[in-house]
Design a protein around this motif. Structure first.
Motif, PDB file in Angstrom:
ATOM      1  N   ASP A  81      42.113  -7.688  66.239  1.00 56.14           N
ATOM      2  CA  ASP A  81      42.495  -8.856  67.086  1.00 56.14           C
ATOM      3  C   ASP A  81      42.145 -10.017  66.628  1.00 56.14           C
ATOM      4  O   ASP A  81      42.931 -11.094  66.605  1.00 56.14           O
ATOM      5  CB  ASP A  81      41.832  -8.616  68.700  1.00 56.14           C
ATOM      6  N   LYS A  82      40.819 -10.187  66.122  1.00 56.06           N
ATOM      7  CA  LYS A  82      40.318 -11.399  65.447  1.00 56.06           C
ATOM      8  C   LYS A  82      41.158 -11.775  64.439  1.00 56.06           C
ATOM      9  O   LYS A  82      41.357 -12.976  64.127  1.00 56.06           O
ATOM     10  CB  LYS A  82      38.832 -10.982  65.095  1.00 56.06           C
ATOM     11  N   TYR A  83      41.771 -10.982  63.392  1.00 62.01           N
ATOM     12  CA  TYR A  83      42.322 -11.348  62.108  1.00 62.01           C
ATOM     13  C   TYR A  83      43.909 -11.244  62.255  1.00 62.01           C
ATOM     14  O   TYR A  83      44.622 -11.460  61.375  1.00 62.01           O
ATOM     15  CB  TYR A  83      41.890 -10.665  61.003  1.00 62.01           C
ATOM     16  N   ALA A  98      38.394  -5.168  68.581  1.00 60.84           N
ATOM     17  CA  ALA A  98      38.056  -6.581  68.613  1.00 60.84           C
ATOM     18  C   ALA A  98      38.345  -7.121  67.079  1.00 60.84           C
ATOM     19  O   ALA A  98      38.531  -8.346  66.836  1.00 60.84           O
ATOM     20  CB  ALA A  98      36.604  -6.748  68.896  1.00 60.84           C
ATOM     21  N   LEU A  99      37.974  -6.346  66.016  1.00 55.73           N
ATOM     22  CA  LEU A  99      38.005  -6.545  64.723  1.00 55.73           C
ATOM     23  C   LEU A  99      39.501  -6.907  64.326  1.00 55.73           C
ATOM     24  O   LEU A  99      39.977  -8.158  63.804  1.00 55.73           O
ATOM     25  CB  LEU A  99      37.410  -5.651  63.651  1.00 55.73           C
ATOM     26  N   ASP A 142      35.016  -1.875  69.170  1.00 58.90           N
ATOM     27  CA  ASP A 142      34.780  -2.745  67.796  1.00 58.90           C
ATOM     28  C   ASP A 142      35.969  -2.783  67.022  1.00 58.90           C
ATOM     29  O   ASP A 142      36.203  -3.844  66.332  1.00 58.90           O
ATOM     30  CB  ASP A 142      33.427  -2.070  67.152  1.00 58.90           C
TER      31      ASP A 142
END
Length: 286
Positions: A267-269, A264-265, A261
């Motif tokens: 990487d997203k921003y 992913a967080l 998690d």
């Protein structure tokens, strides 16, 4: 005559431990000093009266913005520098401040704040951040009862707003607390934050601060819940606190070994958050 037409506005309550050093550090720079006392029962007012140009009383209404705005109203100058009693000015370029006022007449100034903190083994160390504290009171005011922020008084001013770094360095001693002192401080903050949420609806900034306090108290799941709630309200990424919140949420995930998690967080921003702090945290999570 003042060396620079700036009023330093300080709110205080039972700050005899810090306020004398705070004011002593300010006096050489020739700025007007205003202290608004919110109900001290120790020697805070007595000490302040030895150094400040004006000491006024403000009845505490559990609202830091109300106290700061009242203090600014008592100033002789329109340009305001907001400080806390546990912050000591270490360096000021007076001519540089004058130039900033001329170049950014409707701008907001941030100062370099060196936070003195205790690490996990009780050793003192510094963490640096830039905080917005310098403003023209005709155009800006403080909002939020706790963790108050400067906001424009009109949409026109908000569109014209420019931010700049004030040529000033300040040392903040308020985080170098014992575990018990820090716990009490964060529990007080949480009480005020939850009260504000109850009164004002869903504000992503308040949920961010609830997450911060719970993170410090190691209430990891509560911190995650608050950070996630804040992000679900879609705060604009150009607000400085949003990047801090994403970093905090990633670190909270790591505490719970939710590494997938966290990755992913981050990487997203990653395409929109490019500060050194973000890149460093992203690398650490990876």
């Amino acid at each position: 005559m003042s060396k620079v037409p700036v009023s330093v506005c300080i709110i205080a309550k039972n700050e005899e431990k810090f306020i004398e050093d705070c004011l002593k550090h300010l006096k050489p720079f020739g700025m007007e000093i205003i202290v608004a006392d919110t109900g001290s029962t120790d020697r805070t007012k007595e000490i302040a009266q030895q150094y400040a140009d004006k000491v006024v009383d403000f009845e505490w209404v559990k609202d830091f913005s109300a106290a700061r705005n009242f203090c600014a109203e008592q100033a002789s100058n329109s340009w305001i520098l907001a400080l806390d009693c546990d912050e000591y000015v270490n360096r000021v370029d007076v001519q540089g401040i004058r130039q900033c006022m001329k170049r950014f007449p409707k701008g907001l100034g941030a100062l370099r704040l060196n936070n003195l903190v205790l690490n996990d083994v009780g050793e003192k160390q510094y963490g640096v951040e830039h905080v917005t504290r310098f403003y023209h009171r005709s155009f800006y005011k403080f909002e939020a009862p706790i963790h108050e922020q400067l906001v424009a008084k009109s949409s026109d001013i908000e569109r014209q707003r420019e931010s700049f770094l004030l040529p000033m360095e300040v040392i903040h001693h308020g985080y170098a607390l014992s575990p018990d002192e820090m716990r009490k401080k964060q529990e007080r903050n949480l009480e005020m934050l939850h009260r504000s949420i109850g009164k004002g609806g869903d504000d992503p900034y308040l949920y961010f601060q609830i997450g911060q306090s719970n993170f410090i108290l190691k209430n990891t799941q509560a911190a995650i819940d608050a950070y996630e709630t804040s992000l679900s309200l879609n705060p604009p990424l150009d607000k400085a606190y949003v990047e801090m919140m994403i970093v905090g949420l990633a670190m909270a995930y790591v505490r719970q070994w939710r590494v997938t998690d966290a990755v992913a967080l981050m990487d997203k921003y990653a395409g929109e958050c490019t500060s050194a702090r973000y890149v460093y945290t992203h690398a650490g999570v990876l």
